[in-house]
Design a protein around this motif. Structure first.
Motif, short mmCIF file in Angstrom:
data_model
loop_
_atom_site.label_atom_id
_atom_site.label_comp_id
_atom_site.label_asym_id
_atom_site.label_seq_id
_atom_site.Cartn_x
_atom_site.Cartn_y
_atom_site.Cartn_z
N VAL A 1 37.43 69.75 52.67
CA VAL A 1 38.36 70.84 53.04
C VAL A 1 39.38 71.12 51.94
O VAL A 1 40.16 72.07 52.06
CB VAL A 1 39.09 70.55 54.37
CG1 VAL A 1 38.10 70.25 55.48
CG2 VAL A 1 40.12 69.44 54.22
N LYS A 2 39.36 70.32 50.91
CA LYS A 2 40.31 70.53 49.81
C LYS A 2 40.16 71.92 49.22
O LYS A 2 39.05 72.39 48.98
CB LYS A 2 40.10 69.48 48.71
CG LYS A 2 40.63 68.11 49.06
CD LYS A 2 40.38 67.12 47.93
CE LYS A 2 40.90 65.73 48.29
NZ LYS A 2 40.60 64.73 47.24
N GLY A 3 41.28 72.58 49.01
CA GLY A 3 41.27 73.92 48.47
C GLY A 3 41.07 75.01 49.51
O GLY A 3 41.26 76.19 49.22
N ARG A 4 40.70 74.62 50.73
CA ARG A 4 40.50 75.61 51.81
C ARG A 4 41.52 75.45 52.93
O ARG A 4 41.94 76.44 53.53
CB ARG A 4 39.09 75.48 52.39
CG ARG A 4 37.99 75.70 51.39
CD ARG A 4 36.63 75.77 52.09
NE ARG A 4 36.27 74.53 52.77
CZ ARG A 4 36.00 74.44 54.07
NH1 ARG A 4 36.05 75.52 54.84
NH2 ARG A 4 35.66 73.27 54.60
N PHE A 5 41.90 74.22 53.21
CA PHE A 5 42.83 73.94 54.31
C PHE A 5 44.18 73.51 53.74
O PHE A 5 44.25 72.91 52.67
CB PHE A 5 42.31 72.81 55.19
CG PHE A 5 41.11 73.14 56.02
CD1 PHE A 5 40.37 74.30 55.83
CD2 PHE A 5 40.69 72.26 57.02
CE1 PHE A 5 39.26 74.59 56.61
CE2 PHE A 5 39.58 72.54 57.81
CZ PHE A 5 38.87 73.70 57.59
N SER A 6 45.23 73.81 54.50
CA SER A 6 46.57 73.43 54.07
C SER A 6 47.35 72.93 55.29
O SER A 6 47.43 73.64 56.30
CB SER A 6 47.29 74.61 53.43
OG SER A 6 48.60 74.25 53.06
N ILE A 7 47.93 71.75 55.18
CA ILE A 7 48.72 71.19 56.27
C ILE A 7 50.19 71.32 55.94
O ILE A 7 50.60 71.21 54.79
CB ILE A 7 48.33 69.71 56.52
CG1 ILE A 7 48.99 69.18 57.79
CG2 ILE A 7 48.66 68.84 55.31
CD1 ILE A 7 48.47 67.80 58.21
#
Length: 120
Positions: A63-69
């Motif tokens: 999910v790196k680069g697509r998701f942000s927490i």
């Protein structure tokens, strides 16, 4: 009784975006790392992302680069912005409060989960 209430799940086409939200009923939230797990049918529950009290973050490789927490301590809330969604992102997503403030703790409290379904 600690409650974590997720919202924002739903059906989205591949390539689309969703933002998950989680509101916690406890002040422990501000002292703890928080994050998201997901579980697809027939698979184990896996960590997606977590954020420390100091806002350091950690993400699963897929999910790196697509998701942000992100987190808002004033609201006892944590968010997961999901972009460029793929079919394999389909799962039940669970909000989690971890033991301790850092990125190495284990889950302490769980939400009830919210379904995310990505369609072709």
């Amino acid at each position: 009784q600690v409650q974590l209430v997720e919202s924002g799940g739903g059906l989205v086409q591949a390539g689309g975006s969703l933002k998950l939200s989680c509101a916690a009923s406890t002040s422990i939230f501000t002292l703890s790392a928080v994050g998201w797990y997901r579980q697809a049918p027939g698979k184990e529950r896996d960590l997606v992302a977590l954020i420390s009290t100091g806002s350091s973050t950690n993400y699963a490789d897929d999910v790196k680069g697509r998701f942000s927490i992100s987190r808002d301590n004033a609201k006892n809330a944590v968010y997961l912005q999901m972009n460029s969604l793929k079919l394999e992102d389909t799962a039940v997503y669970y909000c989690t409060i971890f033991w301790g403030p850092g990125l190495t703790g284990t889950p302490r409290y769980w939400g009830q989960g919210t379904q995310v379904t990505v369609s072709p």
